[in-house]
Write a protein that holds these residues in place. Structure first.
Motif, PDB file in Angstrom:
ATOM      1  N   VAL A 344      21.416  52.659  23.843  1.00 22.37           N
ATOM      2  CA  VAL A 344      22.359  51.879  24.649  1.00 22.37           C
ATOM      3  C   VAL A 344      23.059  50.838  23.794  1.00 22.37           C
ATOM      4  CG1 VAL A 344      22.526  50.186  26.503  1.00 22.37           C
ATOM      5  CG2 VAL A 344      21.225  52.287  26.856  1.00 22.37           C
ATOM      6  N   PHE A 345      22.304  50.095  22.981  1.00 25.56           N
ATOM      7  CA  PHE A 345      22.946  49.092  22.127  1.00 25.56           C
ATOM      8  C   PHE A 345      23.968  49.749  21.196  1.00 25.56           C
ATOM      9  CE2 PHE A 345      19.359  45.946  22.797  1.00 25.56           C
ATOM     10  CZ  PHE A 345      20.169  44.976  23.367  1.00 25.56           C
ATOM     11  N   ASP A 346      23.650  50.912  20.690  1.00 19.71           N
ATOM     12  CA  ASP A 346      24.576  51.617  19.804  1.00 19.71           C
ATOM     13  C   ASP A 346      25.854  52.012  20.538  1.00 19.71           C
ATOM     14  OD1 ASP A 346      25.081  52.917  17.175  1.00 19.71           O
ATOM     15  OD2 ASP A 346      25.086  54.741  18.392  1.00 19.71           O
ATOM     16  N   ALA A 347      25.725  52.406  21.805  1.00 15.80           N
ATOM     17  CA  ALA A 347      26.889  52.846  22.577  1.00 15.80           C
ATOM     18  C   ALA A 347      27.831  51.705  22.899  1.00 15.80           C
ATOM     19  CB  ALA A 347      26.423  53.515  23.875  1.00 15.80           C
ATOM     20  N   THR A 348      27.316  50.469  22.910  1.00 17.09           N
ATOM     21  CA  THR A 348      28.131  49.341  23.350  1.00 17.09           C
ATOM     22  C   THR A 348      28.925  48.687  22.222  1.00 17.09           C
ATOM     23  OG1 THR A 348      26.270  47.792  23.073  1.00 17.09           O
ATOM     24  CG2 THR A 348      26.531  48.824  25.226  1.00 17.09           C
ATOM     25  N   VAL A 349      28.919  49.262  21.024  1.00 25.71           N
ATOM     26  CA  VAL A 349      29.637  48.689  19.884  1.00 25.71           C
ATOM     27  C   VAL A 349      31.092  49.131  19.915  1.00 25.71           C
ATOM     28  CG1 VAL A 349      29.771  48.562  17.370  1.00 25.71           C
ATOM     29  CG2 VAL A 349      27.540  48.608  18.497  1.00 25.71           C
ATOM     30  N   LEU A 350      32.002  48.169  19.867  1.00 26.26           N
ATOM     31  CA  LEU A 350      33.428  48.480  19.778  1.00 26.26           C
ATOM     32  C   LEU A 350      33.781  48.973  18.377  1.00 26.26           C
ATOM     33  CD1 LEU A 350      34.985  45.424  21.658  1.00 26.26           C
ATOM     34  CD2 LEU A 350      35.108  47.809  22.397  1.00 26.26           C
ATOM     35  N   GLY A 351      34.866  49.737  18.288  1.00 25.21           N
ATOM     36  CA  GLY A 351      35.396  50.134  16.987  1.00 25.21           C
ATOM     37  C   GLY A 351      35.342  51.616  16.698  1.00 25.21           C
ATOM     38  N   ARG A 352      34.712  52.389  17.562  1.00 27.76           N
ATOM     39  CA  ARG A 352      34.625  53.828  17.318  1.00 27.76           C
ATOM     40  C   ARG A 352      35.853  54.575  17.843  1.00 27.76           C
ATOM     41  NH1 ARG A 352      29.145  52.734  18.741  1.00 27.76           N
ATOM     42  NH2 ARG A 352      27.792  52.863  16.917  1.00 27.76           N
ATOM     43  N   ASN A 353      36.630  53.908  18.689  1.00 28.92           N
ATOM     44  CA  ASN A 353      37.868  54.482  19.199  1.00 28.92           C
ATOM     45  C   ASN A 353      39.019  53.605  18.721  1.00 28.92           C
ATOM     46  OD1 ASN A 353      36.563  56.480  21.269  1.00 28.92           O
ATOM     47  ND2 ASN A 353      35.630  54.493  21.700  1.00 28.92           N
ATOM     48  N   THR A 354      40.120  54.214  18.357  1.00 36.17           N
ATOM     49  CA  THR A 354      41.218  53.468  17.746  1.00 36.17           C
ATOM     50  C   THR A 354      42.321  53.176  18.745  1.00 36.17           C
ATOM     51  OG1 THR A 354      40.772  54.615  15.671  1.00 36.17           O
ATOM     52  CG2 THR A 354      42.863  53.433  15.844  1.00 36.17           C
ATOM     53  N   PRO A 355      42.639  51.898  18.974  1.00 40.61           N
ATOM     54  CA  PRO A 355      43.766  51.576  19.854  1.00 40.61           C
ATOM     55  C   PRO A 355      45.087  52.033  19.222  1.00 40.61           C
ATOM     56  CG  PRO A 355      42.348  49.657  19.507  1.00 40.61           C
ATOM     57  CD  PRO A 355      41.948  50.693  18.504  1.00 40.61           C
ATOM     58  N   THR A 356      46.000  52.441  20.059  1.00 38.06           N
ATOM     59  CA  THR A 356      47.349  52.761  19.572  1.00 38.06           C
ATOM     60  C   THR A 356      48.317  51.626  19.844  1.00 38.06           C
ATOM     61  OG1 THR A 356      47.787  53.909  21.667  1.00 38.06           O
ATOM     62  CG2 THR A 356      47.042  55.253  19.809  1.00 38.06           C
ATOM     63  N   THR A 357      47.909  50.656  20.647  1.00 38.60           N
ATOM     64  CA  THR A 357      48.752  49.485  20.897  1.00 38.60           C
ATOM     65  C   THR A 357      48.473  48.419  19.839  1.00 38.60           C
ATOM     66  OG1 THR A 357      49.465  47.919  22.619  1.00 38.60           O
ATOM     67  CG2 THR A 357      47.106  48.265  22.383  1.00 38.60           C
ATOM     68  N   PRO A 358      49.443  47.575  19.482  1.00 40.34           N
ATOM     69  CA  PRO A 358      49.185  46.490  18.527  1.00 40.34           C
ATOM     70  C   PRO A 358      48.096  45.538  19.028  1.00 40.34           C
ATOM     71  CG  PRO A 358      51.540  46.812  18.813  1.00 40.34           C
ATOM     72  CD  PRO A 358      50.870  47.649  19.844  1.00 40.34           C
ATOM     73  N   ILE A 359      47.302  45.050  18.090  1.00 38.90           N
ATOM     74  CA  ILE A 359      46.172  44.171  18.402  1.00 38.90           C
ATOM     75  C   ILE A 359      46.396  42.797  17.795  1.00 38.90           C
ATOM     76  CG2 ILE A 359      43.691  43.808  18.097  1.00 38.90           C
ATOM     77  CD1 ILE A 359      44.330  46.135  19.951  1.00 38.90           C
ATOM     78  N   PHE A 360      46.093  41.757  18.578  1.00 44.83           N
ATOM     79  CA  PHE A 360      46.011  40.384  18.078  1.00 44.83           C
ATOM     80  C   PHE A 360      44.570  39.949  18.268  1.00 44.83           C
ATOM     81  CE2 PHE A 360      46.276  35.744  18.461  1.00 44.83           C
ATOM     82  CZ  PHE A 360      47.103  35.410  17.400  1.00 44.83           C
ATOM     83  N   LEU A 361      43.843  39.808  17.169  1.00 47.10           N
ATOM     84  CA  LEU A 361      42.418  39.486  17.191  1.00 47.10           C
ATOM     85  C   LEU A 361      42.239  38.083  16.606  1.00 47.10           C
ATOM     86  CD1 LEU A 361      39.436  40.489  17.545  1.00 47.10           C
ATOM     87  CD2 LEU A 361      39.611  41.417  15.222  1.00 47.10           C
ATOM     88  N   TYR A 362      41.531  37.214  17.320  1.00 45.65           N
ATOM     89  CA  TYR A 362      41.294  35.868  16.787  1.00 45.65           C
ATOM     90  C   TYR A 362      39.843  35.474  16.985  1.00 45.65           C
ATOM     91  CZ  TYR A 362      42.446  34.385  21.662  1.00 45.65           C
ATOM     92  OH  TYR A 362      42.524  34.233  23.036  1.00 45.65           O
ATOM     93  N   GLN A 363      39.335  34.727  15.983  1.00 46.02           N
ATOM     94  CA  GLN A 363      37.898  34.478  15.907  1.00 46.02           C
ATOM     95  C   GLN A 363      37.636  33.183  15.158  1.00 46.02           C
ATOM     96  OE1 GLN A 363      34.989  36.355  16.785  1.00 46.02           O
ATOM     97  NE2 GLN A 363      33.788  34.677  15.899  1.00 46.02           N
ATOM     98  N   GLY A 364      36.700  32.383  15.658  1.00 41.92           N
ATOM     99  CA  GLY A 364      36.255  31.207  14.937  1.00 41.92           C
ATOM    100  C   GLY A 364      35.290  31.597  13.828  1.00 41.92           C
ATOM    101  N   VAL A 365      35.559  31.135  12.618  1.00 41.12           N
ATOM    102  CA  VAL A 365      34.689  31.476  11.488  1.00 41.12           C
ATOM    103  C   VAL A 365      33.284  30.919  11.702  1.00 41.12           C
ATOM    104  CG1 VAL A 365      34.336  31.092   9.012  1.00 41.12           C
ATOM    105  CG2 VAL A 365      36.618  31.676   9.878  1.00 41.12           C
ATOM    106  N   PHE A 366      33.192  29.764  12.343  1.00 44.07           N
ATOM    107  CA  PHE A 366      31.887  29.136  12.549  1.00 44.07           C
ATOM    108  C   PHE A 366      31.431  29.264  14.008  1.00 44.07           C
ATOM    109  CE2 PHE A 366      33.904  26.892   8.970  1.00 44.07           C
ATOM    110  CZ  PHE A 366      33.007  27.239   7.974  1.00 44.07           C
TER     111      PHE A 366
END
Length: 467
Positions: A344-366
């Protein structure tokens, strides 16, 4: 790739922090002004979803198409369940798909600015709230209703999400706020949040009072944290599940792209996230529930049941510093290696399917809750598979401040994606910034968002004038 220049005196960083604090205070203050009137009218009691027949699927719904509207009603939205928002809003019960590929139902709340012309076409933004709870009483469709009562107050959404809603309204856009966890609170489940978000968009496009152009409607997705995870699943599932949708972009803030990674907060201020995730997975996957209950102590099972019945604020406050090792009869590494758990934990990981729409990803380094390495990896995976990603790594914000401090920059990106004849976003780039709010345009945009929300609260339209 951008880099951060040195600041040996710390003056620039202190200045940015001062601006960040001011904007955060403005965001907090504006929440109280989002309502359509300053004096709160008497509340009308709203039944819990479990007791509300609106949420019950009608007989034979399984034969309907995904996104078909099964039931609708107009509702009034409010801040703190009392102060009404200056919008028109409806709830749509629609047919969708669950994590096992079976017919299911979900609810989305759709919103138009007050006074909007339903005959005028407009974009649609699907806004995924981070309600992060396995309880139906914490879903946006309930807690945003005027008169939702104590459970709604417990589950009230963050200031930043209410301000984000005001920002979208200020553009005259239509908005869909899906209960993407479904009727049973499947927060951390794989794929299902994507199906429910996408079918919420389909339902909104088919709802005549919104006046949308069907599948030709320009659509954007936006969500933070748990809402970022739901947004990520929608972006990943869209090419195969809803290819007809005209999705122009997906903004994902600190998405929980690897649920197992949350275990690093064990015993910390954010330790409630572990209980929320496990209780959600116990809800969603029968084999996970059976396996986890073999190794949870009686105290651990009781904690899971209590977590499942509470909203995010109460869980966050009552489960600080919990050591989950104490609630298991085997070491945590052995628990994670149990086949039914690992699968189940393995199935819940994002990134195995590729979006075709543009992505804006933002993340705090800390970021203390969502490890930065998880979304570093997600950006790399998307880019390697051919997706277009703008990835902003914010070196000032942490998990609780980034939704506010990153809002204006994200909002500007959404406007660029939904602009008529928007240019294509091509390729990938990573930008390391001191703060997403350090950009002057982002700061100006944040002030504009707050002013629009405030004037809307006082009864002035916060959408653009429509002749």
């Amino acid at each position: 790739m951008s880099v951060i220049k040195g600041d040996p005196t710390g003056i620039h960083r202190r200045g940015i922090r001062a601006v960040a604090a001011a904007v955060t205070m403005a965001v907090t203050a504006t929440t109280a002004l989002l309502a359509g009137g300053i004096t709160a009218p008497p509340a009308i009691a709203v039944p819990l979803p479990q007791q509300d027949s609106f949420y019950r699927p009608p007989e034979g719904f399984e034969t309907r198409e995904p996104g078909d509207i099964l039931r609708s009603r107009e509702v009034r939205l409010a801040v703190l369940t009392l102060l009404p928002l200056n919008v028109r809003s409806w709830q749509l019960l629609y047919r969708t798909t669950d994590l096992f590929g079976q017919p299911a139902v979900a609810v989305t709340t759709v919103v138009l600015p007050a006074g909007a012309d339903p005959n005028r076409s407009r974009p649609l933004v699907s806004l995924q709230f981070y309600y992060d709870s396995a309880s139906p009483a914490c879903a946006p469709s309930f807690v945003l209703q005027q008169g939702a009562g104590l459970p709604g107050a417990e589950g009230i959404h963050s200031n930043s999400e209410l301000i984000a809603l005001a920002a979208l309204i200020s553009q005259g856009w239509a908005i869909s706020i899906p209960d993407y966890e479904g009727l049973d609170g499947h927060l951390a489940a794989a794929e299902e949040p994507g199906y429910m978000t996408l079918d919420g968009i389909r339902a909104a496009e088919r709802f005549e009072p919104l006046g949308l152009d069907g599948a030709d409607t320009p659509v954007a997705l936006w969500g933070y944290s748990g809402g970022g995870m739901g947004t990520g699943w929608a972006a990943e599932m869209q090419p195969s599940y809803a290819p007809e949708l005209n999705v122009k972009g997906a903004a994902m803030g600190a998405p929980v792209s690897d649920v197992e990674s949350l275990l690093h907060v064990n015993g910390s201020l954010f330790s409630s996230l572990i209980g929320i995730g496990i209780s959600s997975l116990r809800n969603a996957y029968p084999k996970f529930r059976e396996a986890s209950d073999r190794y949870l102590t009686p105290e651990g099972r009781a904690l899971m049941e209590r977590t499942q019945a509470q909203c995010l604020p109460r869980n966050a406050l009552s489960m600080m510093f919990v050591d989950y090792q104490r609630l298991l009869t085997i070491p945590i590494p052995e628990f994670l290696a149990v086949p039914e758990i690992a699968e189940v934990f393995d199935a819940t990981v994002l990134g195995r399917n590729t979006p075709t729409t543009p992505i804006f990803l933002y993340q705090g380094v800390f970021d203390e809750a969502v490890p930065v390495w998880t979304n570093d990896l997600l950006a790399q995976q998307y880019c390697a598979a051919g997706a277009s990603v703008v990835y902003k790594r914010d070196h000032l914000s942490e998990h609780l401040s980034l939704p506010s401090l990153g809002m204006a920059d994200t909002f500007n990106w959404l406007k660029s994606r939904l602009a008529p004849n928007a240019t294509d976003q091509i390729g990938c780039r990573t930008e390391n910034v001191v703060s997403m709010l350090a950009d002057f345009n982002a700061l100006v945009s944040q002030i504009e968002i707050n002013l629009n929300a405030t004037f809307g609260a006082l009864g002035f339209p916060i959408g653009p004038h429509e002749s």
